[in-house]
Write a protein that holds these residues in place. Structure first.
Motif, short mmCIF file in Angstrom:
data_model
loop_
_atom_site.label_atom_id
_atom_site.label_comp_id
_atom_site.label_asym_id
_atom_site.label_seq_id
_atom_site.Cartn_x
_atom_site.Cartn_y
_atom_site.Cartn_z
N LYS A 28 69.33 29.06 33.43
CA LYS A 28 69.74 29.79 32.69
C LYS A 28 71.25 29.24 32.07
CE LYS A 28 67.41 34.31 34.09
NZ LYS A 28 67.79 35.44 34.49
N LEU A 29 71.24 28.62 31.06
CA LEU A 29 72.66 28.04 30.42
C LEU A 29 73.57 28.83 30.33
CD1 LEU A 29 70.89 24.88 28.49
CD2 LEU A 29 71.48 25.36 31.11
N ILE A 30 74.61 28.62 30.72
CA ILE A 30 75.81 29.25 30.11
C ILE A 30 76.27 28.73 28.70
CG2 ILE A 30 78.13 30.25 30.59
CD1 ILE A 30 76.04 31.39 32.37
N LYS A 31 76.52 27.33 28.66
CA LYS A 31 76.93 26.75 27.41
C LYS A 31 76.07 25.29 27.39
CE LYS A 31 80.94 24.99 25.22
NZ LYS A 31 82.45 24.86 25.23
N GLU A 32 75.65 25.10 26.39
CA GLU A 32 74.97 23.84 26.21
C GLU A 32 75.71 22.58 26.59
OE1 GLU A 32 71.55 21.85 23.07
OE2 GLU A 32 72.30 23.89 22.83
N ASP A 33 75.43 21.84 27.31
CA ASP A 33 76.10 20.34 27.55
C ASP A 33 77.66 20.45 27.95
OD1 ASP A 33 73.91 18.98 26.35
OD2 ASP A 33 74.70 18.94 24.44
N ARG A 34 77.84 21.55 28.93
CA ARG A 34 79.08 21.80 29.46
C ARG A 34 79.58 20.75 30.36
NH1 ARG A 34 79.06 27.09 33.47
NH2 ARG A 34 77.25 26.88 34.37
N PHE A 35 78.59 20.11 31.01
CA PHE A 35 79.01 19.05 31.81
C PHE A 35 78.78 17.58 31.28
CE2 PHE A 35 77.39 22.46 35.23
CZ PHE A 35 78.73 23.02 35.28
N ARG A 36 78.59 17.63 30.13
CA ARG A 36 78.24 16.13 29.50
C ARG A 36 79.50 15.28 29.81
NH1 ARG A 36 74.99 14.09 26.49
NH2 ARG A 36 73.65 15.99 26.12
N GLY A 37 79.33 14.17 30.04
CA GLY A 37 80.22 13.13 30.48
C GLY A 37 80.38 12.97 31.65
N GLN A 38 80.28 14.12 32.75
CA GLN A 38 80.36 14.03 34.08
C GLN A 38 79.47 13.06 34.97
OE1 GLN A 38 81.10 17.78 36.08
NE2 GLN A 38 82.45 18.60 34.36
N VAL A 39 80.15 12.55 35.95
CA VAL A 39 79.06 11.98 36.79
C VAL A 39 79.10 12.62 38.01
CG1 VAL A 39 78.92 9.76 37.95
CG2 VAL A 39 79.58 9.85 35.98
N ALA A 40 77.92 13.01 38.69
CA ALA A 40 77.88 13.61 39.79
C ALA A 40 76.79 12.91 40.94
CB ALA A 40 76.94 15.36 39.61
N ILE A 41 77.26 13.09 42.40
CA ILE A 41 76.45 12.58 43.36
C ILE A 41 76.15 13.75 44.11
CG2 ILE A 41 76.35 11.27 45.51
CD1 ILE A 41 78.60 9.39 44.39
N VAL A 42 74.53 13.95 44.19
CA VAL A 42 74.22 15.04 45.03
C VAL A 42 73.40 14.44 46.34
CG1 VAL A 42 72.72 17.05 45.24
CG2 VAL A 42 73.72 16.61 43.23
N THR A 43 74.01 14.57 47.66
CA THR A 43 73.18 14.10 48.71
C THR A 43 72.42 15.05 49.16
OG1 THR A 43 74.89 15.23 50.40
CG2 THR A 43 75.58 12.99 49.28
N GLY A 44 71.09 14.59 49.89
CA GLY A 44 70.01 15.39 50.07
C GLY A 44 69.45 15.87 48.75
N GLY A 45 69.55 15.24 47.64
CA GLY A 45 69.11 15.50 46.26
C GLY A 45 67.66 15.56 46.29
N SER A 46 66.82 15.00 47.36
CA SER A 46 65.26 14.95 47.12
C SER A 46 64.88 16.30 47.91
CB SER A 46 64.83 13.81 47.34
OG SER A 46 64.96 13.35 49.06
N GLY A 47 65.50 16.98 48.54
CA GLY A 47 65.13 18.35 48.84
C GLY A 47 65.09 19.27 48.14
N VAL A 48 64.43 20.57 48.36
CA VAL A 48 64.18 21.68 47.62
C VAL A 48 65.54 22.25 46.83
CG1 VAL A 48 63.38 24.01 47.36
CG2 VAL A 48 61.96 22.29 48.67
N ILE A 49 66.59 22.39 47.88
CA ILE A 49 67.61 23.06 47.26
C ILE A 49 68.50 22.04 46.48
CG2 ILE A 49 70.11 23.86 47.69
CD1 ILE A 49 68.84 25.59 50.11
N GLY A 50 68.65 20.54 46.95
CA GLY A 50 69.04 19.55 46.58
C GLY A 50 68.43 19.33 45.03
N ARG A 51 67.29 19.13 45.05
CA ARG A 51 66.34 19.09 43.57
C ARG A 51 66.86 20.05 42.57
NH1 ARG A 51 60.10 18.42 44.05
NH2 ARG A 51 60.61 16.11 44.15
N ALA A 52 67.06 21.32 42.91
CA ALA A 52 67.36 22.09 42.13
C ALA A 52 68.81 22.18 41.61
CB ALA A 52 67.16 23.90 42.52
N ILE A 53 69.69 21.80 42.36
CA ILE A 53 71.14 21.38 41.98
C ILE A 53 71.05 20.29 41.14
CG2 ILE A 53 73.43 20.43 42.86
CD1 ILE A 53 72.64 21.99 45.55
N CYS A 54 70.35 19.19 41.32
CA CYS A 54 70.24 17.81 40.53
C CYS A 54 69.69 18.43 39.09
CB CYS A 54 69.26 16.90 40.94
SG CYS A 54 69.91 16.09 42.48
N TYR A 55 68.68 19.01 39.07
CA TYR A 55 68.11 19.47 37.94
C TYR A 55 69.27 20.48 36.93
CZ TYR A 55 63.21 18.53 37.60
OH TYR A 55 61.79 17.62 37.55
#
Length: 283
Positions: A28-55
């Protein structure tokens, strides 16, 4: 209709169905593209919770580096995100090894020139090797402590090297309610997760004046795979809202803490567990 067209049409709400998960991720988006331009690293990104965070982060405009040890699993998440019209890149690294973490973070800097957000989601307990402290092997204890506590500290240290120079950055550590309340046969896991909570407070005081915000998100039971109705009802009985935790419940909190609305929040622990850790429940 493409996912981006659907996003523009719905503006605030859309659903991504993810492979290997019985329940869809609902973003559920609060504001479209509010993180545009940001670079994020998510460790454990292929796990279930990590994957949801990445998405979630990618859906709101961030370029997400999906970090994990298994190239195939990491690539699967990256491909799904990119096919949905968002931005993700693979980052294969072993958070137990200082050289591997250093190399991975330098790779991100070489490709993207900055790191705005680090989410430390990699971790886990002893699983089938879990047992009482007296019977537990020190190799297992060391492994759990290193994966959860040392790995989180190491990744945070590496990210801060680059964040301090820009005087800005956000770090979010994923802990566990086991670190709050303890759990028999999980003493090493409880110690590691509790240690992360104390670590967050210390770094918040140490680097708050340098523009770095660091917080902790503590999930309760999160539904990770296919379960039957009876199992679902049992999970609902473990908390006070009579519901089940979903991966997106955690990604929602991560997204909030990465937003401008959370700029005055640091050193805090946000428990997302339906009230499970509040007290005893009879049924």
């Amino acid at each position: 209709m493409g996912i981006k067209s659907l996003l523009r049409r719905l503006k605030r709400h859309f659903v991504i169905r993810v492979k290997e998960v019985s329940l869809p991720y609902e973003i559920k988006l609060i504001k479209e593209d509010r993180f545009r331009g940001q670079v994020a690293i998510v460790t454990g990104g292929s796990g279930v919770i990590g994957r949801a965070i990445c998405y979630r982060l990618a859906a709101e405009g961030a370029l997400v580096y999906v970090c994990g040890t298994n190239h195939e699993r990491v690539s699967s998440v990256v491909n799904e995100i990119n096919e949905a019209g968002f931005q993700a890149r693979p980052l294969v690294s072993n958070i137990l090894e200082e050289d591997s973490v250093g190399s991975a973070f330098r790779q991100v800097m070489n490709l993207s020139s900055k790191i705005d957000l680090l989410v430390c989601c990699a971790g886990g307990g002893a699983r089938e090797k879990s047992c009482g402290l007296i019977e537990q092997d020190m190799d297992v204890i060391d492994s759990v402590l290193n994966l959860n506590l040392r790995g989180g500290i190491l990744c945070t240290k590496e990210a801060c090297k680059y964040m301090v120079s820009r005087e800005r950055g956000k770090i979010i550590i994923i802990s566990s309610t086991v670190g709050l309340q303890g759990m028999p046969a999980y003493s090493e896991y409880a110690a590691a997760k509790a240690g992360l909570m104390a670590f967050v407070k210390s770094i918040a005081m140490e680097l708050g004046g340098k523009g770095i915000r660091i917080n902790c998100v503590t999930p309760g039971i999160v539904q990770r795979g296919t379960i039957d109705e009876r199992q679902m009802e049992q999970i609902k009985k473990t908390n006070w809202v009579n519901d089940y935790g979903k991966p997106e419940d955690i990604s929602n909190m991560v997204a909030f803490l990465n937003s401008d609305e959370a700029m005055f929040i640091t050193g805090q622990n946000f428990v997302v567990d339906g009230g499970r850790s509040l007290g005893l429940k009879n049924n």
